[in-house]
Motif scaffolding. Structure first.
Motif, PDB file in Angstrom:
ATOM      1  N   UNK A 248       0.863  -1.180   0.000  1.00 37.02           N
ATOM      2  CA  UNK A 248       0.000   0.000   0.000  1.00 37.02           C
ATOM      3  C   UNK A 248       0.902   1.233   0.000  1.00 37.02           C
ATOM      4  N   UNK A 249       0.807   2.075  -1.049  1.00 43.96           N
ATOM      5  CA  UNK A 249       1.743   3.183  -1.220  1.00 43.96           C
ATOM      6  C   UNK A 249       1.665   4.200  -0.088  1.00 43.96           C
ATOM      7  N   UNK A 250       0.506   4.333   0.530  1.00 39.25           N
ATOM      8  CA  UNK A 250       0.347   5.305   1.602  1.00 39.25           C
ATOM      9  C   UNK A 250       0.727   4.716   2.956  1.00 39.25           C
ATOM     10  N   UNK A 251       0.314   3.470   3.215  1.00 37.12           N
ATOM     11  CA  UNK A 251       0.504   2.870   4.537  1.00 37.12           C
ATOM     12  C   UNK A 251       1.823   2.118   4.668  1.00 37.12           C
ATOM     13  N   UNK A 252       2.461   1.796   3.536  1.00 42.25           N
ATOM     14  CA  UNK A 252       3.737   1.067   3.526  1.00 42.25           C
ATOM     15  C   UNK A 252       3.635  -0.313   4.160  1.00 42.25           C
ATOM     16  N   UNK A 253       2.474  -0.947   4.065  1.00 45.10           N
ATOM     17  CA  UNK A 253       2.303  -2.326   4.503  1.00 45.10           C
ATOM     18  C   UNK A 253       1.677  -3.107   3.349  1.00 45.10           C
ATOM     19  N   UNK A 254       1.677  -4.432   3.462  1.00 44.81           N
ATOM     20  CA  UNK A 254       1.152  -5.259   2.380  1.00 44.81           C
ATOM     21  C   UNK A 254      -0.355  -5.051   2.208  1.00 44.81           C
ATOM     22  N   UNK A 304      -1.553   6.071  11.029  1.00 44.26           N
ATOM     23  CA  UNK A 304      -0.775   6.032  12.273  1.00 44.26           C
ATOM     24  C   UNK A 304      -0.766   4.622  12.865  1.00 44.26           C
ATOM     25  N   UNK A 305      -1.905   3.941  12.820  1.00 44.52           N
ATOM     26  CA  UNK A 305      -1.977   2.562  13.330  1.00 44.52           C
ATOM     27  C   UNK A 305      -1.097   1.649  12.489  1.00 44.52           C
ATOM     28  N   UNK A 306      -1.149   1.823  11.160  1.00 45.35           N
ATOM     29  CA  UNK A 306      -0.323   0.998  10.276  1.00 45.35           C
ATOM     30  C   UNK A 306       1.159   1.193  10.586  1.00 45.35           C
ATOM     31  N   UNK A 315      10.377  -6.928  11.437  1.00 45.99           N
ATOM     32  CA  UNK A 315      11.504  -7.858  11.449  1.00 45.99           C
ATOM     33  C   UNK A 315      11.102  -9.272  11.869  1.00 45.99           C
ATOM     34  N   UNK A 316       9.856  -9.467  12.203  1.00 47.00           N
ATOM     35  CA  UNK A 316       9.467 -10.796  12.686  1.00 47.00           C
ATOM     36  C   UNK A 316       8.177 -11.306  12.066  1.00 47.00           C
ATOM     37  N   UNK A 317       7.656 -10.614  11.071  1.00 42.12           N
ATOM     38  CA  UNK A 317       6.411 -11.107  10.502  1.00 42.12           C
ATOM     39  C   UNK A 317       5.917 -10.280   9.338  1.00 42.12           C
ATOM     40  N   UNK A 318       4.628 -10.424   9.051  1.00 44.39           N
ATOM     41  CA  UNK A 318       3.991  -9.815   7.879  1.00 44.39           C
ATOM     42  C   UNK A 318       2.817  -8.971   8.371  1.00 44.39           C
ATOM     43  N   UNK A 319       2.786  -7.718   7.946  1.00 47.73           N
ATOM     44  CA  UNK A 319       1.700  -6.814   8.324  1.00 47.73           C
ATOM     45  C   UNK A 319       0.889  -6.489   7.072  1.00 47.73           C
ATOM     46  N   UNK A 320      -0.418  -6.640   7.156  1.00 56.20           N
ATOM     47  CA  UNK A 320      -1.274  -6.348   6.013  1.00 56.20           C
ATOM     48  C   UNK A 320      -2.541  -5.641   6.448  1.00 56.20           C
ATOM     49  N   UNK A 321      -3.175  -4.989   5.484  1.00 62.19           N
ATOM     50  CA  UNK A 321      -4.460  -4.335   5.747  1.00 62.19           C
ATOM     51  C   UNK A 321      -5.549  -5.184   5.132  1.00 62.19           C
TER      52      UNK A 321
END
Length: 775
Positions: A248-254, A304-306, A315-321
């Motif tokens: 996600x270009x804004x949140x920088x998470x998958x 902010x939550x992301x 460093x220890x997992x995968x974050x997604x929305x």
């Protein structure tokens, strides 16, 4: 010579020229056989028929000969208007005369010259290209690589033979060695990509090897040759594109699809010893935040939550929305107590965030651990249980976490999260058949958390009702000539949603559309209706010709209107007049919904400004910079101008921070941003600062071919550095600027790469400088 009559008779039968000559005079012929007279004499019976310069060389050579020596030389004859090259083997015939045996080597000499010329052209071509040419035997045991030198003046050779430039297994990346030896000699593998470190390479680079083979009579490869291309930039670009698709270009998470894919990939390789966990969470009472402060503020809260989740788990997992205000965190290879500790940290860190009124943000978390399954689970299995645990938290106080427990929750508990893979299409059939669209829209949007969710529900209904495969709602700003895709929906599952993207268009195109819609709200592509539009829109129309497309807009007195692009993929499914009129009635109502969703509150306007401008420097944020870059390029195209991209950073800024402190470094960045703003005209220039770096990016409109702006940039940089060096004694502050002039089809990202290349090409400097990229 009569005593040698038999010998001369033998000479007459030889297929080469035989001569006996003296050097006392002008190389007088004492004897020559028929072959010589027919092929070399050119009618000259008495003297040796070679070039005058060659006669001087011949006399010099034979005068130095010993009595028993053999001399071989090449001389040129002029025969029948053409030059011939001949090899002459010379020895003593008697005390005063010489015997010569002449062979015509003109063809060989020509071929040698051609070969040398080909070699010269080959070497010149190698020097002018970035490609590496190679050849080897069929087993790659005797490879030879011709590598262009960095300075373009020659090329280096690497071979499998001994020597300093020997090609060894150490030149192959450890992870690619096995694949290389397995595939390199296989003719079925036409190309292969791998990482190598060749001469002139400071680090591992990606190369692509394209090969051709020669075979023996039994079909075995005996020789291999081809080209090695440097594809390091291509690989980097592929990685960037992949990240754009996944992140996600804004949140920088998958995004959801990428995260699910990576989780399933991990779980498929999981062994019984590994322990993982899926945490599903959402923001508590998020609807109240949206309703109270507006959707833009709600988007800021989600961002902010992301960021908090990314900091904890990167460093220890995968974050997604997952969607809306719902996220999931997958923790890899953790002990149970570490998983619980991470959940506690998430609750604590998110609670540290504050909204207006100083109230905190809380979230609820449901957890599913991999060890609760008898066999290796998939994402779907873990999500189902984590979702039930989350639902339990929501019913029992929120702002806490809970792990799934079959004994306490039971197997029949329902989940709360929306599953976007199986959208709810259970709307009341009678309602959907209703022609009272106002009532339908109200019912469809009731209960949705966000206006976007409501709009997409309405869009899906309209798409089904009118057999639309692809639906776009565009906001057209006639004042700024800015077109923004507000909503986009497609019936195909692999569709990439472009909602939110903006672009600046030629003013005449915008006004042509407006004038057309003022006469008739329905615009159909025909040669007559599209006449006069710019090439950019002509290409768009041409692309849409393979579908059945209708454009609809209802113009008001405002400077902004909404254009609906409704597409049926079946070209033969033409829009009928009554269908288009009914669809127009629906889009009128949809325009009201979109305009209401777009209406900003004071809070939303304030938070939009926070999103558009960087807090530290006051310059544009990166997304806003790219939007404004489109505006500059549009204006430049209309005025026959160019746009220059300028990439600037400080030399050894880290050393400055270490010596003078981070606060001084921040003050330096702010001062430079102020300097840019003072010296730039917003109508012609824009600038941004990349957060947490010393990098500034600017764009300027400039007359074609006019490079005077470079002097202005250089002057501003040097004046700034001189002033700062007086404040910070011994700092030696230097600004480096790389400049690239955008061409018509260049992307902003590529332009930045080239600007950086221009800057990095300058190796020796002792003061601020500007360098322009030259192809």
């Amino acid at each position: 010579m009569s005593s040698d009559k038999c010998l001369y008779e033998a000479y007459e039968t030889l297929p080469c020229g035989i001569i006996v000559f003296s050097t006392d005079k002008d190389i007088e012929l004492l004897y020559a056989n028929k072959y010589y007279y027919d092929n070399f004499s050119d009618g000259n019976k008495n003297l040796l028929n070679i070039y005058e310069n060659d006669k001087i060389l011949l006399k010099t050579d034979v005068n130095k000969m010993g009595i028993s020596e053999l001399l071989r030389r090449e001389y040129n004859f002029f025969v029948n208007g053409e030059s011939k090259c001949a090899s002459i083997l010379i020895t003593f015939f008697n005390e005063n005369n010489f015997l010569g045996v002449i062979s015509d080597i003109t063809e060989c000499y020509t071929k040698l010259n051609e070969t040398q010329e080909e070699k010269r052209r080959f070497e010149e071509a190698l020097c002018r290209t970035n490609n590496i040419v190679f050849e080897s035997d069929g087993l790659a045991r005797n490879a030879k690589l011709y590598i262009p030198s960095k300075n373009g003046s020659g090329f280096d050779v690497m071979s499998m033979a001994g020597g300093e430039d020997r090609l060894t297994v150490e030149n192959l990346h450890p992870n690619d060695r096995e694949s290389f030896f397995k595939r390199i000699c296989n003719p079925a593998e036409k190309t292969l990509a791998l990482r190598m470190k060749l001469k002139n390479d400071n680090d591992w680079k990606w190369y692509r090897i394209d090969r051709q083979f020669e075979f023996d009579g039994e079909g075995n490869p005996v020789r291999m040759f081809g080209i090695i291309n440097d594809i390091d930039k291509e690989k980097t670009h592929e990685k960037e594109l992949q990240q754009k698709l996944e992140i996600d270009s804004e949140l920088k998470i998958y995004n959801r699809n990428a995260a699910v894919s990576k989780i399933n990939e991990y779980l498929s390789k999981q062994t019984g010893k590994n322990k993982s966990a899926l945490l599903v969470l959402d923001i508590d009472d998020f609807k109240n935040i949206n309703d109270t402060y507006g959707h833009l503020y709600g988007d800021a809260v989600i961002a902010m939550v992301a960021e908090k989740l990314r900091e904890l788990a990167e460093h220890c997992g995968i974050v997604g929305r997952y969607g809306g205000d719902e996220f999931f965190v997958f923790l890899e290879d953790m002990k149970r107590n570490e998983i619980i500790d991470t959940a506690d940290k998430i609750l604590h860190n998110i609670a540290s965030l504050r909204v207006a009124g100083d109230s905190c943000i809380t979230c609820s978390i449901g957890i599913a651990m991999s060890d609760m399954f008898d066999i290796a689970p998939k994402y779907k299995d873990m999500f189902e249980k984590a979702d039930k645990a989350l639902y339990s938290v929501k019913r029992n106080g929120k702002a806490q976490w809970r792990t799934y427990d079959e004994n306490t929750m039971g197997g029949d508990m329902g989940g709360h999260a929306i599953d976007y893979e199986t959208e709810d299409n259970s709307a009341d059939e009678e309602l959907l058949k209703s022609r009272d669209l106002t009532k339908v829209f109200i019912e469809l949007s009731a209960g949705e958390k966000t206006s976007d969710a409501a709009m997409y529900k309405i869009i899906r209904y309209i798409a089904e009702k009118f057999s639309i495969n692809w639906f776009q709602i565009m906001q057209v700003n006639c004042t700024e000539d800015l077109v923004t895709i507000k909503y986009e929906w497609c019936s195909e599952s692999d569709f990439r949603n472009n909602a939110g993207r903006s672009g600046y268009y030629v003013h005449s195109d915008i006004m042509r559309f407006r004038e057309s819609f003022e006469k008739n709200p329905i615009f159909v592509i025909t040669p007559e209706s599209t006449a006069g539009f710019s090439p950019k829109f002509q290409r768009e129309f041409e692309k849409n010709m393979k579908y059945s497309v209708v454009y609809i807009a209802n113009i008001t007195a405002n400077d902004t209107f909404y254009m609906f692009v409704c597409t049926r993929f079946d070209k033969n499914d033409k829009w009928k007049d009554d269908e288009a009129l009914e669809l127009n009635a629906a889009t009128k109502l949809m325009s009201m919904y979109v305009s209401q969703a777009d209406r900003e509150t004071d809070n939303e306007r304030r938070y939009r400004e926070m999103v558009d401008f960087e807090r530290k420097t006051g310059l544009y944020s990166m997304p806003k910079f790219y939007e404004q870059l489109g505006r500059l390029r549009k204006i430049a195209a209309e005025n026959d101008e160019e746009v220059a991209i300028i990439h600037t950073d400080f030399h050894q800024f880290i050393k400055f921070n270490r010596k003078f402190g981070l606060e001084a470094g921040d003050n330096m960045l702010i001062s430079f941003a102020n300097s840019i703003q003072r010296n730039d005209d917003p109508e012609h220039s824009i600038a941004t600062h990349i957060d947490s770096t010393d990098i500034f990016i600017s764009a300027k409109r400039t007359p074609k071919g006019d490079r005077s702006f470079m002097e202005a940039v250089d002057r501003v940089n040097k004046d700034f550095c001189n002033a700062q060096n007086k404040i910070y004694k011994g700092a030696n502050i230097i600004l480096k600027s790389g400049i690239y002039i955008l061409k018509r089809n260049d992307t902003g990202g590529d332009a930045l790469d080239w600007a950086v290349m221009a800057k990095n090409a300058v190796k020796d400097f002792n003061e601020s400088f500007c360098a322009v990229y030259e192809e």
